[in-house]
Design a protein around this motif. Structure first.
Motif, PDB file in Angstrom:
ATOM      1  N   VAL A   3       0.822  -1.212   0.000  1.00  0.00           N
ATOM      2  CA  VAL A   3       0.000   0.000   0.000  1.00  0.00           C
ATOM      3  C   VAL A   3       0.856   1.261   0.000  1.00  0.00           C
ATOM      4  O   VAL A   3       0.563   2.233  -0.712  1.00  0.00           O
ATOM      5  CB  VAL A   3      -0.951  -0.001   1.224  1.00  0.00           C
ATOM      6  CG1 VAL A   3      -1.652   1.344   1.361  1.00  0.00           C
ATOM      7  CG2 VAL A   3      -1.975  -1.115   1.090  1.00  0.00           C
ATOM      8  N   VAL A   4       1.921   1.254   0.783  1.00  0.00           N
ATOM      9  CA  VAL A   4       2.745   2.453   0.947  1.00  0.00           C
ATOM     10  C   VAL A   4       3.853   2.549  -0.093  1.00  0.00           C
ATOM     11  O   VAL A   4       4.125   3.625  -0.630  1.00  0.00           O
ATOM     12  CB  VAL A   4       3.354   2.494   2.370  1.00  0.00           C
ATOM     13  CG1 VAL A   4       4.340   3.651   2.511  1.00  0.00           C
ATOM     14  CG2 VAL A   4       2.252   2.607   3.404  1.00  0.00           C
TER      15      VAL A   4
ATOM     16  N   PHE B 192       2.036   1.494  -4.252  1.00  0.00           N
ATOM     17  CA  PHE B 192       0.998   2.411  -4.718  1.00  0.00           C
ATOM     18  C   PHE B 192       1.334   3.855  -4.276  1.00  0.00           C
ATOM     19  O   PHE B 192       1.998   4.049  -3.256  1.00  0.00           O
ATOM     20  CB  PHE B 192      -0.374   2.010  -4.176  1.00  0.00           C
ATOM     21  CG  PHE B 192      -0.957   0.798  -4.831  1.00  0.00           C
ATOM     22  CD1 PHE B 192      -1.737   0.923  -5.968  1.00  0.00           C
ATOM     23  CD2 PHE B 192      -0.697  -0.475  -4.326  1.00  0.00           C
ATOM     24  CE1 PHE B 192      -2.281  -0.190  -6.584  1.00  0.00           C
ATOM     25  CE2 PHE B 192      -1.225  -1.605  -4.938  1.00  0.00           C
ATOM     26  CZ  PHE B 192      -2.019  -1.454  -6.077  1.00  0.00           C
TER      27      PHE B 192
ATOM     28  N   THR C   1       0.177   6.068  -2.478  1.00  0.00           N
ATOM     29  CA  THR C   1      -0.695   6.456  -1.369  1.00  0.00           C
ATOM     30  C   THR C   1      -0.250   7.771  -0.754  1.00  0.00           C
ATOM     31  O   THR C   1      -1.075   8.648  -0.442  1.00  0.00           O
ATOM     32  CB  THR C   1      -0.709   5.350  -0.295  1.00  0.00           C
ATOM     33  OG1 THR C   1      -1.024   4.095  -0.901  1.00  0.00           O
ATOM     34  CG2 THR C   1      -1.715   5.666   0.790  1.00  0.00           C
ATOM     35  N   GLY C   2       1.057   7.911  -0.564  1.00  0.00           N
ATOM     36  CA  GLY C   2       1.581   9.142   0.026  1.00  0.00           C
ATOM     37  C   GLY C   2       1.296  10.363  -0.825  1.00  0.00           C
ATOM     38  O   GLY C   2       0.900  11.421  -0.311  1.00  0.00           O
TER      39      GLY C   2
ATOM     40  N   PHE D  77      -1.151  10.718  -2.887  1.00  0.00           N
ATOM     41  CA  PHE D  77      -2.584  11.000  -2.814  1.00  0.00           C
ATOM     42  C   PHE D  77      -2.921  11.777  -1.542  1.00  0.00           C
ATOM     43  O   PHE D  77      -3.714  12.729  -1.570  1.00  0.00           O
ATOM     44  CB  PHE D  77      -3.390   9.703  -2.868  1.00  0.00           C
ATOM     45  CG  PHE D  77      -4.872   9.915  -2.724  1.00  0.00           C
ATOM     46  CD1 PHE D  77      -5.609  10.459  -3.767  1.00  0.00           C
ATOM     47  CD2 PHE D  77      -5.527   9.583  -1.548  1.00  0.00           C
ATOM     48  CE1 PHE D  77      -6.974  10.675  -3.640  1.00  0.00           C
ATOM     49  CE2 PHE D  77      -6.886   9.791  -1.413  1.00  0.00           C
ATOM     50  CZ  PHE D  77      -7.617  10.338  -2.457  1.00  0.00           C
ATOM     51  N   LEU D  78      -2.319  11.385  -0.430  1.00  0.00           N
ATOM     52  CA  LEU D  78      -2.561  12.095   0.832  1.00  0.00           C
ATOM     53  C   LEU D  78      -2.030  13.528   0.760  1.00  0.00           C
ATOM     54  O   LEU D  78      -2.664  14.456   1.286  1.00  0.00           O
ATOM     55  CB  LEU D  78      -1.900  11.338   1.985  1.00  0.00           C
ATOM     56  CG  LEU D  78      -2.500   9.968   2.317  1.00  0.00           C
ATOM     57  CD1 LEU D  78      -1.666   9.269   3.383  1.00  0.00           C
ATOM     58  CD2 LEU D  78      -3.953  10.107   2.767  1.00  0.00           C
TER      59      LEU D  78
ATOM     60  N   TYR E   1      -3.454   6.303  -9.982  1.00  0.00           N
ATOM     61  CA  TYR E   1      -3.474   5.486  -8.771  1.00  0.00           C
ATOM     62  C   TYR E   1      -2.750   4.159  -9.018  1.00  0.00           C
ATOM     63  O   TYR E   1      -2.825   3.244  -8.213  1.00  0.00           O
ATOM     64  CB  TYR E   1      -4.919   5.199  -8.350  1.00  0.00           C
ATOM     65  CG  TYR E   1      -5.714   6.432  -8.009  1.00  0.00           C
ATOM     66  CD1 TYR E   1      -5.740   6.922  -6.712  1.00  0.00           C
ATOM     67  CD2 TYR E   1      -6.433   7.109  -8.994  1.00  0.00           C
ATOM     68  CE1 TYR E   1      -6.465   8.060  -6.400  1.00  0.00           C
ATOM     69  CE2 TYR E   1      -7.162   8.250  -8.687  1.00  0.00           C
ATOM     70  CZ  TYR E   1      -7.174   8.720  -7.384  1.00  0.00           C
ATOM     71  OH  TYR E   1      -7.891   9.853  -7.080  1.00  0.00           O
TER      72      TYR E   1
ATOM     73  N   ASN F 222       7.801   6.635  -3.116  1.00  0.00           N
ATOM     74  CA  ASN F 222       6.481   6.433  -2.520  1.00  0.00           C
ATOM     75  C   ASN F 222       6.557   6.438  -0.996  1.00  0.00           C
ATOM     76  O   ASN F 222       5.688   6.999  -0.318  1.00  0.00           O
ATOM     77  CB  ASN F 222       5.874   5.115  -3.010  1.00  0.00           C
ATOM     78  CG  ASN F 222       5.451   5.179  -4.465  1.00  0.00           C
ATOM     79  OD1 ASN F 222       5.206   6.256  -5.007  1.00  0.00           O
ATOM     80  ND2 ASN F 222       5.369   4.033  -5.115  1.00  0.00           N
TER      81      ASN F 222
ATOM     82  N   PHE G  91       4.822   9.162   1.548  1.00  0.00           N
ATOM     83  CA  PHE G  91       3.943   8.718   2.627  1.00  0.00           C
ATOM     84  C   PHE G  91       4.476   9.171   3.979  1.00  0.00           C
ATOM     85  O   PHE G  91       3.696   9.525   4.882  1.00  0.00           O
ATOM     86  CB  PHE G  91       3.803   7.198   2.601  1.00  0.00           C
ATOM     87  CG  PHE G  91       2.767   6.679   3.554  1.00  0.00           C
ATOM     88  CD1 PHE G  91       1.425   6.673   3.203  1.00  0.00           C
ATOM     89  CD2 PHE G  91       3.123   6.207   4.816  1.00  0.00           C
ATOM     90  CE1 PHE G  91       0.458   6.210   4.089  1.00  0.00           C
ATOM     91  CE2 PHE G  91       2.172   5.752   5.700  1.00  0.00           C
ATOM     92  CZ  PHE G  91       0.830   5.745   5.340  1.00  0.00           C
TER      93      PHE G  91
ATOM     94  N   SER H 104       2.121  11.356   6.247  1.00  0.00           N
ATOM     95  CA  SER H 104       1.686  10.799   7.532  1.00  0.00           C
ATOM     96  C   SER H 104       2.145  11.665   8.693  1.00  0.00           C
ATOM     97  O   SER H 104       1.416  11.844   9.673  1.00  0.00           O
ATOM     98  CB  SER H 104       2.206   9.371   7.698  1.00  0.00           C
ATOM     99  OG  SER H 104       3.620   9.321   7.635  1.00  0.00           O
TER     100      SER H 104
END
Length: 259
Positions: free
Chosen positions: A50-51, A54, A56-57, A59-60, A223, A232, A236, A240
């Motif tokens: 996930v981290v 993808f 993800t970071g 996107f956040l 994505y 990535n 993240f 985070s």
């Protein structure tokens, strides 16, 4: 509180978090706790995917930056600007006798443009360090940089005692003693602007946000997984840290909202 927050972040740092769970899984395997060990291995694999695989970071970060896009028009007759520190290394600056940025140097470069074009009445640069000494602070580097850019540093208040965003705003508020009717500009990274503005609102300090140092594009396009694993993870890690800061500041009573 400052030391405690750093201690907690050490364990919540995504890469440290992953390593901790993998070590725990190996330790449980040595103790013949295979079922529990497998759970931690599976969780570690899912977390890594996930981290690390993808975006993800990113996107956040996109969700944070979406709140504060680039400012198209800066108000004239600025009563003051507050520049939040963080984009420099005082140690490397002293060691090499040359201004050194680590990340987010746009906080200084864009500030130079604003100062020269709009000539605000008050200028505060807020950026300290854990040592709380001027020579080891972001303010030290900023003073050198602004001087090299031809700006009269005697007109700038350099706040160097702050160790985090909350102290940035509180100590700067004491210096500025802003009035409700005054027109202030806040310069910091776009992903960091939400936390800074939330603190300012709690203090009763009105700002026009001037976000800089953008990390992602205005529209989030993909994505899809990729092999840019380190990038990535870094994204993240940055995101985070900011979200944890937003949540913790709310529960500590430093802000009245999270987002």
């Amino acid at each position: 509180m400052y030391t405690l927050s750093k201690f907690i972040w050490f364990f919540l740092n995504p890469l440290n978090f992953l390593i901790f769970f993998l070590l725990l899984a190996f330790f449980l395997r040595l103790l013949k706790k295979n079922n529990i060990s497998n759970i931690f291995f599976i969780f570690s694999l899912l977390f890594f995917t996930v981290v690390g695989v993808f975006p993800t970071g990113n996107f956040l970060l996109f969700k944070l930056e979406k709140n504060y896009p680039s400012l198209l028009e800066v108000p004239y007759n600025l009563d003051g600007i507050l520049i939040l520190g963080g984009p420099s290394s005082s140690g490397l600056t002293s060691n090499h006798n040359q201004v050194n940025f680590n990340d987010g140097g746009e906080r200084l470069t864009e500030s130079t443009f604003i100062i020269k074009k709009y000539q605000p009445k008050k200028i505060i640069f807020s950026g300290g360090s854990v040592h709380q000494s001027f020579e080891n602070s972001h303010a030290y580097v900023a003073k050198i940089f602004f001087s090299q850019m031809g700006i009269d540093v005697a007109k700038i208040d350099f706040e160097y005692k702050s160790r985090n965003t909350f102290e940035n705003l509180v100590y700067s508020f004491e210096i500025a003693n802003p009035k409700k009717y005054e027109n202030w500009l806040l310069i910091t990274s776009s992903f960091h602007m939400t936390r800074a503005i939330n603190i300012a609102e709690k203090l009763g300090w009105n700002f026009t946000p001037y976000p800089v140092d953008f990390k992602v594009k205005k529209k989030f396009h993909s994505y899809k997984p990729s092999m840019h694993i380190l990038n990535n993870f870094n994204a993240f890690n940055l995101a985070s840290h900011e979200y944890i800061g937003l949540i913790s500041y709310y529960f500590l009573g430093r802000t009245d909202k999270i987002l």
